[in-house]
Design a protein around this motif. Structure first.
Motif, short mmCIF file in Angstrom:
data_model
loop_
_atom_site.label_atom_id
_atom_site.label_comp_id
_atom_site.label_asym_id
_atom_site.label_seq_id
_atom_site.Cartn_x
_atom_site.Cartn_y
_atom_site.Cartn_z
N ALA A 58 -25.09 2.78 14.96
CA ALA A 58 -24.97 3.46 16.86
C ALA A 58 -25.25 2.03 18.03
N ILE A 59 -26.21 1.35 17.56
CA ILE A 59 -26.44 0.46 19.01
C ILE A 59 -24.76 -0.34 19.74
N MET A 60 -24.29 -0.97 18.23
CA MET A 60 -23.62 -1.93 17.82
C MET A 60 -22.47 -0.98 18.46
N SER A 61 -21.57 0.22 18.45
CA SER A 61 -20.92 0.99 18.96
C SER A 61 -20.92 1.21 21.06
N ILE A 62 -22.16 0.79 21.31
CA ILE A 62 -22.39 0.87 22.77
C ILE A 62 -21.04 -0.46 23.01
N ASN A 63 -20.53 -0.43 24.69
CA ASN A 63 -19.22 -1.15 24.46
C ASN A 63 -19.95 -2.39 24.78
N ALA A 64 -21.43 -1.98 25.82
CA ALA A 64 -22.02 -3.72 26.74
C ALA A 64 -22.77 -3.97 25.02
N VAL A 65 -22.90 -3.93 24.37
CA VAL A 65 -24.14 -4.16 23.49
C VAL A 65 -23.20 -5.67 22.47
#
Length: 183
Positions: free
Chosen positions: A134-141
């Protein structure tokens, strides 16, 4: 109409065979994250009703690291930073970055209390894996770490594992769920 550096614009145009890059911008925009924030607010209320609490804060911005943690203070400043003594340093850093037209990364942390033991599946749908996905699906992460990872590469396994005692774990280095052990 030009692809932005550090964004998914060019990859999206190629993948979806678009002629106009504007069709990709919303998919690779931070605005896409807004729905996650809204869903997270609803989820947090639901979890609170179950006695599970979460607290997020910023632990580092650029080279400025939090040396102490005051979770209440983290919710009271514009950086969500947990260390009162670093706010002036952060103000200076951001003034410098704005003047340069530049940016730096940040390290975010989340603490969860009263998470049920055994939540998630044992292999592919482990709680750690679902959170990381879920966190890695955020563009800037660009990376996710779970547990006490500050010195992970300089430490031996015997220093990082969480020793089990009759009253629970002695530490939480692996980022697991602290809880009682049946005797």
């Amino acid at each position: 109409t030009l692809p932005r550096p550090g964004h998914a614009d060019l990859a999206g145009v190629e993948k979806f065979d678009f002629d106009d890059i504007r069709n990709v911008l919303e998919r690779s925009s931070a605005r896409e994250t807004a729905m996650r924030v809204a869903a997270g607010a609803v989820a947090k209320k639901y979890l609170n009703k179950l006695g599970i609490s979460t607290q997020g804060y910023v632990a580092q911005i650029g080279n400025i690291k939090s040396e102490s943690l005051d979770l209440e203070f983290a919710n009271q400043n514009k950086y969500f930073f947990g260390d009162k003594n670093k706010i002036n340093d952060l103000d200076s850093l951001f003034n410098e970055l704005i003047a340069e037209g530049n940016s730096v990364g940040a390290k975010l942390a989340v603490k969860v209390k009263n998470c049920p033991v055994g939540l998630g599946e044992p292999v592919f749908d482990k709680l750690d894996a679902e959170i990381a996905k879920a966190i890695m699906s955020i563009n800037a992460v660009k990376s996710v770490s779970i547990g006490n990872v500050d010195d992970i590469l300089d430490s031996r396994g015997s220093e990082l594992r969480d020793h089990i005692r009759s009253d629970g774990y002695a530490s939480n280095n692996a980022g697991g769920i602290l809880g009682g052990i049946l005797n």
